[in-house]
Scaffold this motif. Sequence first.
Motif, short mmCIF file in Angstrom:
data_model
loop_
_atom_site.label_atom_id
_atom_site.label_comp_id
_atom_site.label_asym_id
_atom_site.label_seq_id
_atom_site.Cartn_x
_atom_site.Cartn_y
_atom_site.Cartn_z
N VAL A 185 0.63 -1.01 -0.03
CA VAL A 185 0.10 0.05 -0.19
C VAL A 185 0.87 1.14 -0.08
N ALA A 186 2.03 1.36 0.53
CA ALA A 186 2.79 2.36 0.89
C ALA A 186 3.44 2.74 -0.61
N LEU A 187 3.73 1.75 -1.18
CA LEU A 187 4.44 1.84 -2.63
C LEU A 187 3.40 2.24 -3.58
N MET A 188 2.07 1.67 -3.58
CA MET A 188 1.23 1.77 -4.68
C MET A 188 0.45 3.27 -4.62
N ILE A 189 0.30 3.66 -3.57
CA ILE A 189 -0.54 4.93 -3.32
C ILE A 189 0.11 5.93 -4.06
N PRO A 190 1.44 6.28 -3.65
CA PRO A 190 2.18 7.51 -4.39
C PRO A 190 2.45 7.16 -5.86
N LEU A 191 2.58 5.96 -6.07
CA LEU A 191 2.84 5.73 -7.54
C LEU A 191 1.48 6.05 -8.39
N VAL A 192 0.38 5.55 -8.03
CA VAL A 192 -0.79 5.85 -8.61
C VAL A 192 -1.13 7.41 -8.87
N VAL A 193 -0.98 8.28 -7.75
CA VAL A 193 -1.23 9.51 -7.86
C VAL A 193 -0.38 10.16 -8.62
N ASP A 194 1.19 10.06 -8.38
CA ASP A 194 2.13 10.52 -9.16
C ASP A 194 1.99 10.19 -10.89
N GLN A 195 1.80 8.97 -11.22
CA GLN A 195 1.63 8.62 -12.55
C GLN A 195 0.16 9.15 -13.37
N LEU A 196 -1.02 9.43 -12.45
CA LEU A 196 -1.93 10.05 -13.13
C LEU A 196 -1.74 11.33 -13.23
N ARG A 197 -0.90 12.09 -12.42
CA ARG A 197 -0.67 13.53 -12.71
C ARG A 197 0.00 13.86 -13.94
N SER A 198 1.32 12.80 -14.16
CA SER A 198 2.24 12.73 -15.33
C SER A 198 1.43 12.26 -16.48
N LEU A 199 0.39 11.64 -16.43
CA LEU A 199 -0.37 11.33 -17.65
C LEU A 199 -1.16 12.44 -17.98
N ILE A 200 -1.87 13.02 -17.10
CA ILE A 200 -2.82 14.34 -17.31
C ILE A 200 -1.80 15.47 -17.94
N GLU A 201 -0.85 15.70 -17.55
CA GLU A 201 0.14 16.75 -18.02
C GLU A 201 0.76 16.22 -19.33
N ALA A 202 1.11 15.03 -19.67
CA ALA A 202 1.24 14.38 -21.10
C ALA A 202 0.26 14.09 -21.95
N ALA A 203 -1.13 14.36 -21.41
CA ALA A 203 -2.03 13.94 -22.40
C ALA A 203 -2.13 14.83 -23.70
N PRO A 204 -2.03 16.28 -23.69
CA PRO A 204 -2.08 16.94 -24.79
C PRO A 204 -1.06 16.51 -25.72
N ASP A 205 0.20 16.13 -25.59
CA ASP A 205 0.83 15.74 -26.47
C ASP A 205 0.59 14.49 -27.13
#
Length: 421
Positions: A104-124
Amino acid sequence: MSEDREDPGTGPEGRRPIPVTIRPPSWRWIVTLLALIFAAWLVATTTVSLLRQLSSLLTWILVALFASFALEPAVDWLARRGWRRGLATGAILLGVVVFAIVMVALMIPLVVDQLRSLIEAAPDILASVSGYTERWFNFEISQSSLEEQLRTANSGLAGFATNIAGNVFGFASSLVGAIFMLLTIGLFTFYFTADGPRFRRAVLSVLPRDRQEHVLWIWEVAIEKTGAYLYSRLLLAIVSGIATFVVLTALGVPFAVPLAVWMGLVSQFIPTVGTYIAMALPLLVTVVASPIKALVLLVFFTAYQQVENYVLSPRITAKTMELHAAVAFGCAVAGASIAGLIGAFIALPVAAIVQAVISSALDRHDVIEADLTRDIDPEQAKQELDEQRRRAKASGEGLVAAVRKRLVDEPDADVDVPDDG
């Protein structure tokens, strides 16, 4: 001299039948009957209400019982090597808890960080996809509306922690409830496993000897099926996780270790659809870095799934969970409908236990051979078809030779000569 005539109102022995008088029941009987009906209704209503109130507790106890079935082989293995059952059970449960906390400690930051990165990279990514669609299909994807939605989603994601902090009471209540549920299940699991022999003796002491044998057999089947299910799934999860880690590392995808662990556990312990759910997160992380790498990863997942279904799983799970895929899927859906994710998880061991008990109670007979009961082997069918063609060809060649011989012997005979083709 007068004749004695039988009175038609008398019976065969000359006695008059006693008239039957139907009397209405007294008010005491009516009151007693109504009281009994009301008492039965009150008991049934109270029982249903009590079961409804205790449904959560009963579900937790059922989960703990199946968890004890799964832990029983490992605890017995340690007990045969000198461990006390209580110490062995506690050590195994502690390992499970530590592993879950780390995940749980590994997955929660991963999910939030990757969702943010995906949203930022989505226009490209959208611009690249829009170029392909316009070139191939003469169709352009509008970027303005999507960028606006992505900005809204990004601001909502950024305020996720703030919203949680603003609603501390609700979050804390849910957290406390989840912790209490896990502690209750863990406590019952500990007692069911550590005091397993004593608990079984207490249950069997209220049953006659012949019933004790049946109950012990069912208990043994439950431990065997549940334990085999858990350990075979764990082995498949390890193989899947290692293979995923190797591919993610080769592709240069970040967070390879937690993603591999996620892929292994979710794909194996969520029935039927777990593979597709598990694939989503690694693909999501990979597509942010490179859509080409995400396509390669998707090809790997598809190929590995075929290898697992047809090579690994039949060998690892042989004679452990002999359930048809359709039966397994139906049981998982039924379990999820009844008790959510917990019901879906324990549905397969329950189905395997029920199937084993029913199979032992039913008589088996030889099945008649017919087209509807015969499984066609493609290789054998191909050989039979080739043999039929060979015989037909040989028969045709023989017929042509016979006709030609007759023409040689009888030149004036009126016959049609078949073509060699």
